[in-house]
Design a protein around this motif. Sequence first.
Motif, mmCIF file in Angstrom:
data_model
loop_
_atom_site.group_PDB
_atom_site.id
_atom_site.type_symbol
_atom_site.label_atom_id
_atom_site.label_comp_id
_atom_site.label_asym_id
_atom_site.label_seq_id
_atom_site.Cartn_x
_atom_site.Cartn_y
_atom_site.Cartn_z
ATOM 1 N N ALA A 246 -20.368 6.201 7.023
ATOM 2 C CA ALA A 246 -19.868 7.089 8.072
ATOM 3 C C ALA A 246 -19.681 6.369 9.404
ATOM 4 O O ALA A 246 -19.190 6.965 10.359
ATOM 5 C CB ALA A 246 -20.824 8.265 8.254
ATOM 6 N N LEU A 247 -20.070 5.100 9.469
ATOM 7 C CA LEU A 247 -19.997 4.368 10.730
ATOM 8 C C LEU A 247 -18.555 4.102 11.135
ATOM 9 O O LEU A 247 -17.734 3.684 10.316
ATOM 10 C CB LEU A 247 -20.740 3.029 10.610
ATOM 11 N N ARG A 248 -18.244 4.341 12.392
ATOM 12 C CA ARG A 248 -16.993 3.907 13.002
ATOM 13 C C ARG A 248 -17.366 2.948 14.123
ATOM 14 O O ARG A 248 -18.171 3.289 14.989
ATOM 15 C CB ARG A 248 -16.191 5.098 13.536
ATOM 16 N N THR A 249 -16.795 1.767 14.111
ATOM 17 C CA THR A 249 -17.246 0.708 15.023
ATOM 18 C C THR A 249 -17.095 1.080 16.492
ATOM 19 O O THR A 249 -17.842 0.567 17.328
ATOM 20 C CB THR A 249 -16.494 -0.597 14.744
ATOM 21 N N PHE A 250 -16.162 1.976 16.818
ATOM 22 C CA PHE A 250 -16.045 2.406 18.211
ATOM 23 C C PHE A 250 -17.365 2.992 18.718
ATOM 24 O O PHE A 250 -17.667 2.928 19.906
ATOM 25 C CB PHE A 250 -14.934 3.446 18.367
ATOM 26 N N GLU A 251 -18.179 3.574 17.797
ATOM 27 C CA GLU A 251 -19.452 4.174 18.192
ATOM 28 C C GLU A 251 -20.425 3.132 18.762
ATOM 29 O O GLU A 251 -21.278 3.455 19.584
ATOM 30 C CB GLU A 251 -20.130 4.851 17.000
ATOM 31 N N LEU A 252 -20.303 1.884 18.289
ATOM 32 C CA LEU A 252 -21.239 0.834 18.688
ATOM 33 C C LEU A 252 -20.679 -0.105 19.746
ATOM 34 O O LEU A 252 -21.409 -0.962 20.253
ATOM 35 C CB LEU A 252 -21.641 -0.011 17.457
ATOM 36 N N ALA B 162 -14.596 -6.839 11.304
ATOM 37 C CA ALA B 162 -14.648 -8.300 11.250
ATOM 38 C C ALA B 162 -14.937 -8.879 12.642
ATOM 39 O O ALA B 162 -15.726 -9.823 12.784
ATOM 40 C CB ALA B 162 -13.339 -8.856 10.695
ATOM 41 N N TYR B 163 -14.301 -8.324 13.662
ATOM 42 C CA TYR B 163 -14.500 -8.788 15.037
ATOM 43 C C TYR B 163 -15.949 -8.567 15.458
ATOM 44 O O TYR B 163 -16.592 -9.459 16.027
ATOM 45 C CB TYR B 163 -13.540 -8.039 15.954
ATOM 46 N N MET B 164 -16.484 -7.382 15.177
ATOM 47 C CA MET B 164 -17.845 -7.055 15.593
ATOM 48 C C MET B 164 -18.876 -7.871 14.818
ATOM 49 O O MET B 164 -19.859 -8.363 15.393
ATOM 50 C CB MET B 164 -18.107 -5.554 15.410
ATOM 51 N N GLU B 165 -18.655 -8.040 13.522
ATOM 52 C CA GLU B 165 -19.604 -8.815 12.718
ATOM 53 C C GLU B 165 -19.655 -10.265 13.198
ATOM 54 O O GLU B 165 -20.740 -10.840 13.351
ATOM 55 C CB GLU B 165 -19.223 -8.755 11.241
ATOM 56 N N VAL C 139 -19.850 -4.013 4.833
ATOM 57 C CA VAL C 139 -19.797 -4.662 6.145
ATOM 58 C C VAL C 139 -20.485 -3.800 7.185
ATOM 59 O O VAL C 139 -21.220 -4.296 8.046
ATOM 60 C CB VAL C 139 -18.334 -4.948 6.549
ATOM 61 N N SER C 140 -20.279 -2.474 7.107
ATOM 62 C CA SER C 140 -20.949 -1.556 8.040
ATOM 63 C C SER C 140 -22.458 -1.704 7.949
ATOM 64 O O SER C 140 -23.155 -1.688 8.972
ATOM 65 C CB SER C 140 -20.545 -0.104 7.739
ATOM 66 N N ALA C 141 -22.988 -1.848 6.733
ATOM 67 C CA ALA C 141 -24.438 -2.005 6.560
ATOM 68 C C ALA C 141 -24.921 -3.289 7.229
ATOM 69 O O ALA C 141 -25.982 -3.307 7.872
ATOM 70 C CB ALA C 141 -24.790 -2.002 5.078
ATOM 71 N N ARG C 142 -24.142 -4.369 7.086
ATOM 72 C CA ARG C 142 -24.526 -5.633 7.734
ATOM 73 C C ARG C 142 -24.499 -5.486 9.255
ATOM 74 O O ARG C 142 -25.385 -5.981 9.960
ATOM 75 C CB ARG C 142 -23.606 -6.770 7.290
#
Length: 212
Positions: free
Chosen positions: A144-150, A175-178, A117-120
């Motif tokens: 290594a992605l944490r969604t707070f970063e984006l 899920a929310y971000m995607e 999901v992080s890759a998507r």
Amino acid sequence: MEPLLPLFPLQLVAFPGEALNLHIFEPRYRQLFAECETDGITFGIPAFLDGKIMEVGTEMRLVSIEKKYDSGELDVKTEGVRPFRIEQLYRKSPGKLYAGAEVAWLDYAPQPGDPIVSARILDMTETLFGLLQIRKPLPEDPAALRTFELAHHVGFSLEQEYQFLCIPTEMARQAYMEEHLEKLLPVVREMDNLRKRAQLNGHFKELKPPQF
């Protein structure tokens, strides 16, 4: 009873891990940052939305005071630590100029998200940046992605950023971000097409007629 957490409400959402630079000019917050510097205390930034202080915010720590002005104003660097929920708000902490609150610390376990999901999400964010002509490096390793970063960079409204902060697990935030990016990208693509068509308006066009 734990000491009250000093509060610095702002019309923004701060996230755990975020580096936030602030210019401090009000006397009450100059008092707060003097205490952060001398006593090592932390403070909380709850978002101020629709004329009220929201109940969920992020604890912040002072990283450094970058500049002290003759007027007493400050330029400071801060960093997000962990989220909290306000249990009881006090417009003024006892003996202080600034507000404070009794808080409950939220259990945001640092569990990783799904790297697929992080890759998507990274692919869609890269597409978004390309359409908007934003030059900003993105994490290279999806694992290594944490969604707070984006969270400040994917077109969330302030209200959506607050909703995002309230989501307790990384997979739920993914899920929310995607879902948000899947809805946003077609809109941005159409806006980009409109922009390109507007730029061509009045120009001589070389169009290939369709075969029929």
